[in-house]
Design a protein around this motif. Structure first.
Motif, PDB file in Angstrom:
ATOM      1  N   ALA A  76      -2.307  -2.478 -12.161  1.00  0.00           N
ATOM      2  CA  ALA A  76      -3.505  -2.395 -11.321  1.00  0.00           C
ATOM      3  C   ALA A  76      -4.770  -2.539 -12.151  1.00  0.00           C
ATOM      4  O   ALA A  76      -4.757  -2.429 -13.376  1.00  0.00           O
ATOM      5  N   ARG A 132       7.256   4.264  -1.460  1.00  0.00           N
ATOM      6  CA  ARG A 132       6.241   5.305  -1.330  1.00  0.00           C
ATOM      7  C   ARG A 132       6.769   6.483  -0.537  1.00  0.00           C
ATOM      8  O   ARG A 132       6.430   7.627  -0.815  1.00  0.00           O
ATOM      9  N   PHE A 190       3.534  -4.631 -11.208  1.00  0.00           N
ATOM     10  CA  PHE A 190       2.120  -4.665 -10.845  1.00  0.00           C
ATOM     11  C   PHE A 190       1.342  -3.806 -11.819  1.00  0.00           C
ATOM     12  O   PHE A 190       1.649  -2.637 -12.011  1.00  0.00           O
ATOM     13  N   LEU A 221      -2.947   4.381   4.061  1.00  0.00           N
ATOM     14  CA  LEU A 221      -3.400   4.684   2.704  1.00  0.00           C
ATOM     15  C   LEU A 221      -3.384   3.443   1.818  1.00  0.00           C
ATOM     16  O   LEU A 221      -2.586   2.545   2.054  1.00  0.00           O
ATOM     17  N   SER A 222      -4.220   3.427   0.844  1.00  0.00           N
ATOM     18  CA  SER A 222      -4.412   2.366  -0.159  1.00  0.00           C
ATOM     19  C   SER A 222      -5.333   1.265   0.322  1.00  0.00           C
ATOM     20  O   SER A 222      -5.841   1.280   1.378  1.00  0.00           O
ATOM     21  N   LEU A 266      -1.312   3.652  -7.852  1.00  0.00           N
ATOM     22  CA  LEU A 266      -0.950   2.240  -7.976  1.00  0.00           C
ATOM     23  C   LEU A 266       0.114   2.039  -9.057  1.00  0.00           C
ATOM     24  O   LEU A 266       0.919   1.113  -8.977  1.00  0.00           O
ATOM     25  N   LEU A 267       0.096   2.912 -10.051  1.00  0.00           N
ATOM     26  CA  LEU A 267       1.129   2.832 -11.081  1.00  0.00           C
ATOM     27  C   LEU A 267       2.469   3.271 -10.502  1.00  0.00           C
ATOM     28  O   LEU A 267       3.476   2.565 -10.617  1.00  0.00           O
ATOM     29  N   SER A 308       1.746  -7.307  -3.728  1.00  0.00           N
ATOM     30  CA  SER A 308       2.568  -6.224  -4.274  1.00  0.00           C
ATOM     31  C   SER A 308       2.911  -5.194  -3.209  1.00  0.00           C
ATOM     32  O   SER A 308       3.577  -4.206  -3.489  1.00  0.00           O
ATOM     33  N   GLY A 309       2.449  -5.412  -1.983  1.00  0.00           N
ATOM     34  CA  GLY A 309       2.819  -4.506  -0.899  1.00  0.00           C
ATOM     35  C   GLY A 309       1.941  -3.273  -0.802  1.00  0.00           C
ATOM     36  O   GLY A 309       2.250  -2.355  -0.066  1.00  0.00           O
ATOM     37  N   GLN A 310       0.834  -3.217  -1.556  1.00  0.00           N
ATOM     38  CA  GLN A 310      -0.075  -2.072  -1.422  1.00  0.00           C
ATOM     39  C   GLN A 310      -0.818  -2.142  -0.101  1.00  0.00           C
ATOM     40  O   GLN A 310      -1.244  -1.122   0.426  1.00  0.00           O
ATOM     41  N   LEU A 311      -1.011  -3.371   0.376  1.00  0.00           N
ATOM     42  CA  LEU A 311      -1.731  -3.572   1.626  1.00  0.00           C
ATOM     43  C   LEU A 311      -0.845  -4.330   2.587  1.00  0.00           C
ATOM     44  O   LEU A 311       0.023  -5.097   2.177  1.00  0.00           O
ATOM     45  N   LYS A 352      -3.011  -7.168  -3.955  1.00  0.00           N
ATOM     46  CA  LYS A 352      -2.454  -5.969  -3.310  1.00  0.00           C
ATOM     47  C   LYS A 352      -1.541  -6.344  -2.153  1.00  0.00           C
ATOM     48  O   LYS A 352      -0.557  -5.662  -1.886  1.00  0.00           O
ATOM     49  N   TRP A 401       3.450   3.720  -7.364  1.00  0.00           N
ATOM     50  CA  TRP A 401       3.947   2.995  -6.196  1.00  0.00           C
ATOM     51  C   TRP A 401       4.539   1.647  -6.570  1.00  0.00           C
ATOM     52  O   TRP A 401       5.132   0.976  -5.726  1.00  0.00           O
ATOM     53  N   ASN A 402       4.342   1.231  -7.798  1.00  0.00           N
ATOM     54  CA  ASN A 402       4.905  -0.051  -8.192  1.00  0.00           C
ATOM     55  C   ASN A 402       6.086   0.095  -9.127  1.00  0.00           C
ATOM     56  O   ASN A 402       6.509  -0.857  -9.772  1.00  0.00           O
TER      57      ASN A 402
END
Lengths: 296, 355
Positions: free
Chosen positions: A82, B108, A80, B354-355, B99-100, A51-54, A48, B102-103
């Protein structure tokens, strides 16, 4: 070659608990990288972050030379998939492809359609009605048709049956070769990754335990079996990774560049699974003799 | 992104549109009849000065429908917040599809901007259509409503003009923001409803009376601000003073209404009696045994003139009907600002937490 992923002292904590710490790795491009480790080792956190989620709590990470997830251009370069391969249950397969086409400038529509047809997915079917394997394939198709330079997959096969697993990984390997794609995927099962990875990272206890190309790692590690003795009495250039003892015999997994000349020891090749498990188990040796005594 | 947002939203949009079309059609068919009935009634009552009676008759004939339509307009923004706002993000979080999406190759921030913008505009349009249609339809009734249901009165004001659009935008963004914080659909819906209801109650109670300084006035007593007189058992005279009307300002929102004696002191005692709803009872030392305010004199109507002659007055503060549109704009502006503030915080939260 440039690095697909570079991390310096990367760390991330949730509240007071560190999910990943002191992670310093440098993955060159063009590999299928397997990220292995037991559950809760920090695999998902690392992916994460990549991939920039975190956002990292400490340290830095750069993916393909850029900050993860920062700009549309960076997002376009990294695919990505998930964990549990989420898809929109209410949208059809065809609508998922349309979604991909609308949201990605480099979308390869022909490839996506061809892949869907080859996999036998019905375009008009709602994604909510797909089987786990079909859903994973749809998510992979979305990731691939985006034409990324790096595709990240988080436990993509965890919920698949053995046959679907094999098909999924097969498809992934073919796509990686066909599109000269770097792949980073995680699993807690070494057997899943053994077939397709040429580079591994082992995470355990929220730290990187081992990272490198599979061939080099296998060449540098041996299993030594011989009469029982303490690890202190092994040659100095043999770095002990794990140790096991019975009444009469000791078995060590060691890392060394020099060949083994001691006739008392029998050196054997390790499989990737043995090696990964040895590193996941490494703490037992780090903790020293106390553990050795307990094990008797 | 617009395509995806529309694809995810079109089901609820179509449902809302269908309901609104039926609703508007019914109003469009019945509105003209109502207006002509009112016009005919006013034409009939003006010559002989009996319009108060006509208004009472006309309004009581339609008061249930009037209330129901007002409630529809008041509830619509809450529904929008609950069913469009709260699930907007939580649905994605619960299914993992964030997650789908945002990638894909959009940030975002852009994803949220399109979702907020498109759905928010639809929410405002729905509430606007609903509110303006009801405003148009209710016009004859608003002109003849009892003081408690005057156009400026709390319940009615929020269901007229452009304010419903502000409420809907705010409720929607509130739902989205709460959803982001709570991350689960049902608790987010419940919390959105509680918070929105609290704000909708607090607004007319605490904020709206002060949007402009209220007008203060002293009025002679008469039919418009007095619901009768009483002389029980020959004691002091009882005046049933209306708390929601002042004479000559039909449709005003009366904030305070009290009875003052000839020297300007407030009379606060009513001898423990109670009068009709929306009135206060005040006892004044006027003879009820003889003269115009005695049991014999009351029916002749001379008592009202007598107490006015003695100097008893209604002292009231109120927001007159002329301020209806300024208040609508100010209130809508306040909700617009709240909406923007919440939207900004939802973007901040999306980036940071978030996330």
């Amino acid at each position: 070659m440039t690095a697909v992923l570079e991390a310096q002292a990367l760390g991330r904590k949730y509240g007071k608990r560190w999910a990943l710490r002191e992670c310093t790795i440098d993955i060159p491009a063009g590999h299928v990288v397997g990220l292995m480790g037991p559950n809760g080792a920090g695999k998902t956190t690392l992916l994460k972050l990549a991939s920039g989620q975190l956002e990292p709590s400490t340290g830095g990470i750069s993916v393909l030379g850029g900050r993860p997830g920062d700009t549309p251009a960076q997002l376009a370069k990294v695919g990505f998939v998930a964990q549990d391969t989420p898809v929109y249950a209410g949208l059809t397969v065809a609508e998922h492809l349309r979604l991909g086409a609308r949201l990605n400038p480099r979308w390869d529509a022909a490839m996506a359609r061809e892949r869907i047809a080859r996999l036998g997915l019905v375009p008009a079917q709602r994604a909510g009605k797909l089987s786990g394997g079909q859903r994973a394939q749809l998510a992979l198709t979305l990731g691939l048709a985006k034409r990324p330079e790096l595709l990240i997959l988080d436990e993509p096969v965890a919920s698949l049956d053995p046959l679907a697993r094999r098909e999924f990984l097969q498809g992934l390997r073919e796509a990686a070769v066909a599109h000269r794609l770097s792949v980073l995927l995680s699993s807690h099962l070494v057997s899943d990754l053994e077939r397709i990875c040429d580079y591994v990272i082992v995470l355990a206890d929220s730290r990187v335990q081992m990272a490198g190309e599979v061939d080099q790692l296998l060449a540098a590690h041996h299993r030594l079996t011989g009469p029982r003795r303490d690890p202190d009495r092994l040659p100095a250039d043999q770095h002990v990774i794990s140790a096991g003892h019975t009444e009469r015999q000791s078995t060590y997994v060691v890392r060394t560049d020099a060949p083994n000349h001691d006739p008392a020891w029998t050196a054997t090749q390790l499989s990737l699974e043995d090696l990964v498990l040895a590193y996941m188990d490494k703490r037992t040796v780090d903790n020293g003799r106390a553990v050795l005594e307990v094990r008797r | 992104m617009i395509w995806l947002t529309w694809r995810q939203f079109r089901g609820s949009a179509a449902m809302m549109a269908a309901v609104l079309v039926v609703f508007a059609a019914v109003l469009a068919l019945t509105g003209p009849n109502l207006a002509s009935e009112y016009a005919a009634g006013v034409a009939g009552c003006t010559p002989d000065n009996t319009c108060f009676d006509f208004f009472d008759r006309f309004f009581s004939e339609y008061d249930l429908l009037f209330l129901a339509l007002t409630l529809v307009v008041l509830i619509l923004p809450a529904l929008v917040g609950l069913f469009w706002g709260a699930p907007l993000i939580t649905r994605e979080l619960e299914a993992g599809t964030h997650l789908l999406v945002w990638n894909q190759s959009i940030t975002r921030g852009r994803w949220l901007a399109v979702k907020l913008g498109l759905t928010g505009l639809a929410a405002m349009a729905a509430a606007g259509v609903c509110g303006l249609a009801v405003t148009w339809w209710s016009d004859p009734l608003d002109k003849s409503a009892v003081p408690e249901m005057a156009q400026m009165a709390p319940v009615v004001f929020g269901a007229r003009g452009i304010a419903p659009m502000g409420y809907a935008a705010f409720a929607f963004v509130l739902g989205v923001t709460v959803g982001m914080l709570v991350r689960r659909t049902l608790p987010a819906m419940a919390l959105t409803m509680v918070v929105f209801a609290a704000i909708q109650i607090a607004m007319p109670l605490l904020v709206r009376p002060h949007l402009m300084p209220p007008v203060a006035g002293t009025f002679e007593l008469g039919r418009e601000n007095m619901d009768g007189l009483g002389a029980p058992g020959g004691g002091s005279l009882q005046i049933f003073l209306r708390t929601s009307a002042v004479p000559g300002h039909a449709g005003a929102w009366v904030l305070s209404s009290k009875l003052v004696d000839p020297s300007g002191r407030t009379i606060s005692s009513g001898d423990g009696s109670s009068g009709p709803s929306s009135t206060i009872v005040r006892a004044v030392p006027v003879s009820t045994t003889s003269g115009p305010c005695s049991a014999q004199g009351l029916p002749t109507g001379g008592c009202t003139a007598e107490i006015n002659r003695l100097g008893y007055r209604q002292q009231a503060t109120y927001q007159p009907l002329e301020r209806f549109w300024p208040f609508q704009w100010i209130e809508t502006g306040i909700y617009a600002l709240l909406t923007l503030g919440l939207a900004w915080s939802s973007f901040w939260w999306l980036r940071r937490r978030l996330s």
